[in-house]
Design a protein around this motif. Structure first.
Motif, mmCIF file in Angstrom:
data_model
loop_
_atom_site.group_PDB
_atom_site.id
_atom_site.type_symbol
_atom_site.label_atom_id
_atom_site.label_comp_id
_atom_site.label_asym_id
_atom_site.label_seq_id
_atom_site.Cartn_x
_atom_site.Cartn_y
_atom_site.Cartn_z
ATOM 1 N N ALA A 15 0.903 -1.105 -0.118
ATOM 2 C CA ALA A 15 -0.138 -0.075 -0.020
ATOM 3 C C ALA A 15 0.963 1.324 0.081
ATOM 4 O O ALA A 15 2.101 1.315 0.461
ATOM 5 N N VAL A 16 0.167 2.406 -0.430
ATOM 6 C CA VAL A 16 0.872 3.610 -0.431
ATOM 7 C C VAL A 16 0.381 4.474 0.867
ATOM 8 O O VAL A 16 -0.923 4.610 0.810
ATOM 9 N N ILE A 17 1.289 4.814 1.738
ATOM 10 C CA ILE A 17 0.849 5.295 2.840
ATOM 11 C C ILE A 17 1.631 6.905 3.018
ATOM 12 O O ILE A 17 2.614 6.900 2.758
ATOM 13 N N LEU A 18 0.779 7.940 3.119
ATOM 14 C CA LEU A 18 1.228 9.377 3.499
ATOM 15 C C LEU A 18 1.338 9.758 4.774
ATOM 16 O O LEU A 18 -0.077 9.610 5.255
ATOM 17 N N ILE A 19 2.299 10.015 5.399
ATOM 18 C CA ILE A 19 2.422 10.483 6.677
ATOM 19 C C ILE A 19 2.374 12.150 6.815
ATOM 20 O O ILE A 19 3.280 12.522 6.242
ATOM 21 N N VAL A 20 1.317 12.746 7.390
ATOM 22 C CA VAL A 20 1.202 14.135 7.395
ATOM 23 C C VAL A 20 1.482 14.505 8.728
ATOM 24 O O VAL A 20 0.515 14.361 9.438
ATOM 25 N N SER A 58 -1.149 8.392 -5.243
ATOM 26 C CA SER A 58 -2.352 7.798 -4.886
ATOM 27 C C SER A 58 -2.478 6.996 -3.551
ATOM 28 O O SER A 58 -2.325 5.942 -3.456
ATOM 29 N N PRO A 59 -2.396 7.744 -2.622
ATOM 30 C CA PRO A 59 -2.393 7.128 -1.089
ATOM 31 C C PRO A 59 -3.516 6.056 -0.773
ATOM 32 O O PRO A 59 -4.842 6.428 -1.215
ATOM 33 N N ASP A 60 -3.097 4.768 -0.362
ATOM 34 C CA ASP A 60 -4.377 4.017 0.060
ATOM 35 C C ASP A 60 -4.713 4.582 1.557
ATOM 36 O O ASP A 60 -5.772 4.467 1.735
ATOM 37 N N ILE A 61 -3.848 5.106 2.551
ATOM 38 C CA ILE A 61 -4.140 5.670 3.505
ATOM 39 C C ILE A 61 -3.342 6.864 3.877
ATOM 40 O O ILE A 61 -2.121 7.009 3.207
ATOM 41 N N ILE A 62 -3.972 7.817 4.405
ATOM 42 C CA ILE A 62 -3.270 9.116 4.839
ATOM 43 C C ILE A 62 -3.317 9.075 6.680
ATOM 44 O O ILE A 62 -4.341 8.909 7.065
ATOM 45 N N LEU A 63 -2.207 9.181 7.114
ATOM 46 C CA LEU A 63 -1.969 9.037 8.385
ATOM 47 C C LEU A 63 -1.767 10.907 8.713
ATOM 48 O O LEU A 63 -0.974 11.417 8.574
ATOM 49 N N LEU A 64 -2.855 11.436 9.458
ATOM 50 C CA LEU A 64 -2.908 12.747 9.568
ATOM 51 C C LEU A 64 -2.934 13.389 11.070
ATOM 52 O O LEU A 64 -3.789 12.919 11.710
ATOM 53 N N ASP A 65 -1.967 14.316 11.185
ATOM 54 C CA ASP A 65 -1.948 15.064 12.464
ATOM 55 C C ASP A 65 -2.962 16.082 12.268
ATOM 56 O O ASP A 65 -3.194 16.566 11.116
ATOM 57 N N PRO A 89 -8.834 7.623 -0.284
ATOM 58 C CA PRO A 89 -7.945 6.756 0.492
ATOM 59 C C PRO A 89 -8.551 6.980 1.906
ATOM 60 O O PRO A 89 -9.225 7.821 2.167
ATOM 61 N N LYS A 90 -8.308 6.034 2.827
ATOM 62 C CA LYS A 90 -8.740 5.710 4.097
ATOM 63 C C LYS A 90 -7.867 7.040 4.942
ATOM 64 O O LYS A 90 -6.550 6.975 4.678
ATOM 65 N N VAL A 91 -8.199 7.953 5.887
ATOM 66 C CA VAL A 91 -7.813 8.711 6.607
ATOM 67 C C VAL A 91 -7.809 8.597 8.003
ATOM 68 O O VAL A 91 -8.882 8.261 8.601
ATOM 69 N N ILE A 92 -6.706 8.257 8.433
ATOM 70 C CA ILE A 92 -6.580 7.925 9.972
ATOM 71 C C ILE A 92 -6.134 9.172 10.731
ATOM 72 O O ILE A 92 -4.703 9.823 10.350
ATOM 73 N N GLY A 110 -14.314 13.630 5.708
ATOM 74 C CA GLY A 110 -13.738 12.399 5.233
ATOM 75 C C GLY A 110 -12.772 11.529 5.996
ATOM 76 O O GLY A 110 -11.984 10.489 5.648
ATOM 77 N N ALA A 111 -12.594 11.761 7.149
ATOM 78 C CA ALA A 111 -11.774 11.043 7.971
ATOM 79 C C ALA A 111 -12.506 9.592 8.218
ATOM 80 O O ALA A 111 -13.629 9.599 8.614
ATOM 81 N N ASP A 112 -11.653 8.583 8.496
ATOM 82 C CA ASP A 112 -12.317 7.221 8.605
ATOM 83 C C ASP A 112 -12.077 6.623 10.016
ATOM 84 O O ASP A 112 -12.965 6.040 10.852
ATOM 85 N N ARG A 113 -11.165 7.155 10.797
ATOM 86 C CA ARG A 113 -10.607 6.758 12.110
ATOM 87 C C ARG A 113 -9.825 7.780 12.927
ATOM 88 O O ARG A 113 -9.396 8.886 12.140
ATOM 89 N N TYR A 114 -9.977 7.535 14.152
ATOM 90 C CA TYR A 114 -9.279 8.488 14.948
ATOM 91 C C TYR A 114 -8.548 7.776 16.052
ATOM 92 O O TYR A 114 -9.054 6.703 16.537
ATOM 93 N N VAL A 115 -7.302 7.860 16.032
ATOM 94 C CA VAL A 115 -6.369 7.196 17.123
ATOM 95 C C VAL A 115 -5.464 8.193 17.932
ATOM 96 O O VAL A 115 -5.045 9.102 17.350
ATOM 97 N N LEU A 116 -5.508 8.159 19.049
ATOM 98 C CA LEU A 116 -4.833 8.864 20.156
ATOM 99 C C LEU A 116 -3.029 8.407 19.974
ATOM 100 O O LEU A 116 -2.890 7.555 20.391
ATOM 101 N N LYS A 117 -2.544 9.780 19.698
ATOM 102 C CA LYS A 117 -1.047 9.277 19.569
ATOM 103 C C LYS A 117 -0.440 8.722 20.480
ATOM 104 O O LYS A 117 0.199 7.776 20.576
#
Length: 136
Positions: A15-20, A58-65, A89-92, A110-117
């Protein structure tokens, strides 16, 4: 017809993952952790850099701060129009925010999930990514 993203996932299980993330130490740590999974990892230093980056990938997942200079997580979701991307993309949202108005806005955009860092170990982050990928 299958998208390039879908073919990549089927053929190579990658998968392609983008870390923002604006914090360089955290961003590099997440990259090192996620590289263990054989996925392709891209980084963006803030929301504007993230928008520029998704135009090339074309990210599959975006890990977003959520708290970043120039353009925060909400601004990124608005300007990138993530919920209308095709394929979406799935946005975490990976942040230390408490549940609140900003998170509600992120879900609407459009966010799909929330996770506490602070409460997520490297092993849990990898498991989360793999779980989210199975739902795409």
């Amino acid at each position: 017809m299958w998208s390039r993203r879908r073919l990549r996932r089927i053929m190579f299980d990658m998968a392609v993952i983008l870390i923002v993330e604006d914090d360089a130490t955290l961003r590099q740590s997440y990259r090192m952790i996620l590289e263990l999974t054989s996925h392709t990892i891209y980084e963006a230093v803030d929301g504007q850099d993230g928008i520029d980056t998704i135009q090339d990938i074309s990210p599959d997942i975006i890990l977003l701060d959520m708290h970043m200079p120039k353009l925060d997580g909400i601004g990124f979701l608005e300007h990138a129009d993530v919920k209308n991307m095709n394929p979406k993309p799935k946005v975490i949202v990976f942040s230390n925010l408490e549940e609140g108005e900003q998170l509600k806005a992120a879900y609407k955009l459009g966010a799909d999930r929330y996770v506490l860092k602070a409460g997520t170990s490297p092993k849990e982050l990898i498991a989360l990514i793999e779980t989210v990928l199975k739902t795409t």
